[in-house]
Design a protein around this motif. Structure first.
Motif, PDB file in Angstrom:
ATOM      1  N   ILE A 180       0.844  -1.184   0.000  1.00  0.00           N
ATOM      2  CA  ILE A 180       0.000   0.000   0.000  1.00  0.00           C
ATOM      3  C   ILE A 180       0.886   1.243   0.000  1.00  0.00           C
ATOM      4  O   ILE A 180       1.775   1.389   0.841  1.00  0.00           O
ATOM      5  N   ALA A 181       0.638   2.142  -0.932  1.00  0.00           N
ATOM      6  CA  ALA A 181       1.421   3.375  -1.036  1.00  0.00           C
ATOM      7  C   ALA A 181       1.144   4.272   0.171  1.00  0.00           C
ATOM      8  O   ALA A 181       0.031   4.310   0.691  1.00  0.00           O
ATOM      9  N   SER A 182       2.158   4.996   0.612  1.00  0.00           N
ATOM     10  CA  SER A 182       1.997   5.853   1.795  1.00  0.00           C
ATOM     11  C   SER A 182       0.928   6.920   1.576  1.00  0.00           C
ATOM     12  O   SER A 182       0.157   7.228   2.485  1.00  0.00           O
ATOM     13  N   ALA A 183       0.846   7.482   0.393  1.00  0.00           N
ATOM     14  CA  ALA A 183      -0.196   8.484   0.119  1.00  0.00           C
ATOM     15  C   ALA A 183      -1.583   7.859   0.234  1.00  0.00           C
ATOM     16  O   ALA A 183      -2.534   8.531   0.645  1.00  0.00           O
ATOM     17  N   THR A 184      -1.703   6.590  -0.091  1.00  0.00           N
ATOM     18  CA  THR A 184      -2.980   5.897   0.019  1.00  0.00           C
ATOM     19  C   THR A 184      -3.378   5.734   1.480  1.00  0.00           C
ATOM     20  O   THR A 184      -4.561   5.797   1.815  1.00  0.00           O
ATOM     21  N   VAL A 185      -2.398   5.547   2.370  1.00  0.00           N
ATOM     22  CA  VAL A 185      -2.701   5.449   3.799  1.00  0.00           C
ATOM     23  C   VAL A 185      -3.339   6.749   4.279  1.00  0.00           C
ATOM     24  O   VAL A 185      -4.317   6.731   5.013  1.00  0.00           O
ATOM     25  N   TYR A 186      -2.818   7.887   3.836  1.00  0.00           N
ATOM     26  CA  TYR A 186      -3.437   9.173   4.180  1.00  0.00           C
ATOM     27  C   TYR A 186      -4.876   9.235   3.674  1.00  0.00           C
ATOM     28  O   TYR A 186      -5.770   9.719   4.366  1.00  0.00           O
ATOM     29  N   ALA A 187      -5.106   8.733   2.478  1.00  0.00           N
ATOM     30  CA  ALA A 187      -6.472   8.703   1.926  1.00  0.00           C
ATOM     31  C   ALA A 187      -7.364   7.776   2.755  1.00  0.00           C
ATOM     32  O   ALA A 187      -8.538   8.083   2.987  1.00  0.00           O
ATOM     33  N   PHE A 188      -6.829   6.645   3.207  1.00  0.00           N
ATOM     34  CA  PHE A 188      -7.593   5.747   4.078  1.00  0.00           C
ATOM     35  C   PHE A 188      -7.999   6.467   5.364  1.00  0.00           C
ATOM     36  O   PHE A 188      -9.140   6.365   5.816  1.00  0.00           O
ATOM     37  N   ARG A 202       0.174  13.804   9.908  1.00  0.00           N
ATOM     38  CA  ARG A 202       1.446  13.102   9.968  1.00  0.00           C
ATOM     39  C   ARG A 202       1.162  11.624  10.127  1.00  0.00           C
ATOM     40  O   ARG A 202       0.109  11.231  10.604  1.00  0.00           O
ATOM     41  N   CYS A 203       2.119  10.817   9.715  1.00  0.00           N
ATOM     42  CA  CYS A 203       1.940   9.376   9.796  1.00  0.00           C
ATOM     43  C   CYS A 203       3.296   8.697   9.940  1.00  0.00           C
ATOM     44  O   CYS A 203       4.276   9.116   9.316  1.00  0.00           O
ATOM     45  N   ASP A 204       3.325   7.683  10.784  1.00  0.00           N
ATOM     46  CA  ASP A 204       4.498   6.831  10.932  1.00  0.00           C
ATOM     47  C   ASP A 204       4.117   5.445  10.433  1.00  0.00           C
ATOM     48  O   ASP A 204       3.008   4.969  10.696  1.00  0.00           O
ATOM     49  N   PHE A 205       5.042   4.807   9.732  1.00  0.00           N
ATOM     50  CA  PHE A 205       4.778   3.510   9.125  1.00  0.00           C
ATOM     51  C   PHE A 205       5.619   2.441   9.807  1.00  0.00           C
ATOM     52  O   PHE A 205       6.815   2.625  10.013  1.00  0.00           O
ATOM     53  N   PHE A 206       4.970   1.316  10.150  1.00  0.00           N
ATOM     54  CA  PHE A 206       5.619   0.263  10.920  1.00  0.00           C
ATOM     55  C   PHE A 206       5.686  -1.071  10.195  1.00  0.00           C
ATOM     56  O   PHE A 206       6.575  -1.862  10.453  1.00  0.00           O
ATOM     57  N   ALA A 207       4.726  -1.349   9.349  1.00  0.00           N
ATOM     58  CA  ALA A 207       4.663  -2.627   8.644  1.00  0.00           C
ATOM     59  C   ALA A 207       3.925  -2.413   7.336  1.00  0.00           C
ATOM     60  O   ALA A 207       3.123  -1.484   7.212  1.00  0.00           O
ATOM     61  N   SER A 208       4.199  -3.258   6.370  1.00  0.00           N
ATOM     62  CA  SER A 208       3.516  -3.093   5.089  1.00  0.00           C
ATOM     63  C   SER A 208       2.218  -3.900   5.062  1.00  0.00           C
ATOM     64  O   SER A 208       2.041  -4.870   5.793  1.00  0.00           O
ATOM     65  N   ALA A 209       1.339  -3.434   4.220  1.00  0.00           N
ATOM     66  CA  ALA A 209       0.086  -4.135   3.917  1.00  0.00           C
ATOM     67  C   ALA A 209      -0.077  -4.077   2.407  1.00  0.00           C
ATOM     68  O   ALA A 209       0.519  -3.216   1.751  1.00  0.00           O
ATOM     69  N   ALA A 210      -0.851  -4.977   1.852  1.00  0.00           N
ATOM     70  CA  ALA A 210      -1.005  -5.017   0.405  1.00  0.00           C
ATOM     71  C   ALA A 210      -2.357  -5.610   0.031  1.00  0.00           C
ATOM     72  O   ALA A 210      -2.964  -6.343   0.811  1.00  0.00           O
ATOM     73  N   PHE A 211      -2.797  -5.293  -1.175  1.00  0.00           N
ATOM     74  CA  PHE A 211      -3.959  -5.953  -1.747  1.00  0.00           C
ATOM     75  C   PHE A 211      -3.639  -7.436  -1.833  1.00  0.00           C
ATOM     76  O   PHE A 211      -2.502  -7.793  -2.185  1.00  0.00           O
ATOM     77  N   GLU A 247      -5.138  -8.111  13.821  1.00  0.00           N
ATOM     78  CA  GLU A 247      -3.817  -7.886  14.390  1.00  0.00           C
ATOM     79  C   GLU A 247      -3.849  -6.734  15.391  1.00  0.00           C
ATOM     80  O   GLU A 247      -4.604  -5.777  15.229  1.00  0.00           O
ATOM     81  N   ALA A 248      -3.035  -6.834  16.424  1.00  0.00           N
ATOM     82  CA  ALA A 248      -3.022  -5.829  17.488  1.00  0.00           C
ATOM     83  C   ALA A 248      -2.097  -4.651  17.189  1.00  0.00           C
ATOM     84  O   ALA A 248      -2.348  -3.540  17.629  1.00  0.00           O
ATOM     85  N   GLN A 249      -1.023  -4.893  16.459  1.00  0.00           N
ATOM     86  CA  GLN A 249      -0.072  -3.824  16.145  1.00  0.00           C
ATOM     87  C   GLN A 249      -0.427  -3.213  14.791  1.00  0.00           C
ATOM     88  O   GLN A 249      -0.779  -3.924  13.857  1.00  0.00           O
ATOM     89  N   PRO A 250      -0.304  -1.896  14.678  1.00  0.00           N
ATOM     90  CA  PRO A 250      -0.697  -1.238  13.436  1.00  0.00           C
ATOM     91  C   PRO A 250       0.375  -1.315  12.353  1.00  0.00           C
ATOM     92  O   PRO A 250       1.558  -1.475  12.637  1.00  0.00           O
ATOM     93  N   CYS A 251      -0.082  -1.159  11.134  1.00  0.00           N
ATOM     94  CA  CYS A 251       0.828  -0.970   9.998  1.00  0.00           C
ATOM     95  C   CYS A 251       1.285   0.482   9.943  1.00  0.00           C
ATOM     96  O   CYS A 251       2.390   0.776   9.504  1.00  0.00           O
ATOM     97  N   ALA A 252       0.399   1.389  10.366  1.00  0.00           N
ATOM     98  CA  ALA A 252       0.699   2.818  10.352  1.00  0.00           C
ATOM     99  C   ALA A 252      -0.128   3.496  11.442  1.00  0.00           C
ATOM    100  O   ALA A 252      -1.198   3.008  11.810  1.00  0.00           O
ATOM    101  N   ALA A 253       0.377   4.608  11.935  1.00  0.00           N
ATOM    102  CA  ALA A 253      -0.354   5.390  12.935  1.00  0.00           C
ATOM    103  C   ALA A 253      -0.078   6.861  12.680  1.00  0.00           C
ATOM    104  O   ALA A 253       1.036   7.233  12.295  1.00  0.00           O
ATOM    105  N   GLY A 254      -1.102   7.672  12.878  1.00  0.00           N
ATOM    106  CA  GLY A 254      -0.914   9.088  12.603  1.00  0.00           C
ATOM    107  C   GLY A 254      -1.886   9.978  13.338  1.00  0.00           C
ATOM    108  O   GLY A 254      -2.721   9.515  14.121  1.00  0.00           O
TER     109      GLY A 254
END
Length: 172
Positions: free
Chosen positions: A59-67, A97-106, A135-142
């Motif tokens: 998942i692209a980082s810009a897409t996480v912001y859109a999510f 702002r967003c911090d990324f910890f793990a990847s996710a994908a389609f 899952e308990a831990q996030p892929c991203a947090a912001g």
């Protein structure tokens, strides 16, 4: 307390260590991560699409912001009756702002956890986290700050009663 683990990079050991406090020899805090304990007041389900992946296959980082933006808007439409197209009050994101910890994908199914951490005047600060389902831990947090203005004048707006109530409920 929402932040329960601190992950730090340990220069001497060249490894990641999870704990409440970084050891003295650790030189850089990499991130503070959300967990689902305590649970965030609202969880928005989010199926992914093929086009959400970037050329690296996640998942692209810009897409996480859109999510994150989609989760907030869906909550406000559903719980506060906000009309982003024609309503008298409209919200604009003024900071994020967003911090990324793990990847996710389609084709993974994801969830966005949402909390209002501050409601003041015409603005609200949200805390958000992107999780893989189960899952308990996030892929991203912001965090995201949204300011509500009168559509006609562009001036800061008093929050309508329904919107204020929905935001208070979102504070958990």
């Amino acid at each position: 307390m929402l932040f329960s683990n601190v992950t730090v990079y340990c220069h001497r050991a060249s490894e990641f260590v999870v704990g409440c406090f970084p050891p003295l020899h650790c030189i850089q805090v990499i991130h503070v991560c959300h967990t689902r304990t305590p649970p965030l007041p609202h969880v928005h389900p989010l199926p992914t699409r093929w086009q959400d992946n970037d050329v690296n296959g996640h998942i692209a980082s810009a897409t996480v912001y859109a999510f994150f933006d989609s989760a907030v808007q869906a909550y406000l439409i559903e719980h506060a009756g906000l009309d982003p197209q024609d309503g008298e009050v409209v919200g604009f994101v003024v900071s994020s702002r967003c911090d990324f910890f793990a990847s996710a994908a389609f084709p993974e199914c994801l969830e966005v956890g949402l909390r209002a951490v501050r409601v003041a005047g015409s603005s609200v600060e949200y805390q958000l986290a992107l999780f893989k389902v189960g899952e308990a831990q996030p892929c991203a947090a912001g965090r995201m700050v949204q300011v509500f203005v009168e559509r006609a004048t562009g001036q800061p707006a008093s929050l309508p009663t329904a919107l204020q109530g929905a935001l208070v409920a979102l504070q958990g």
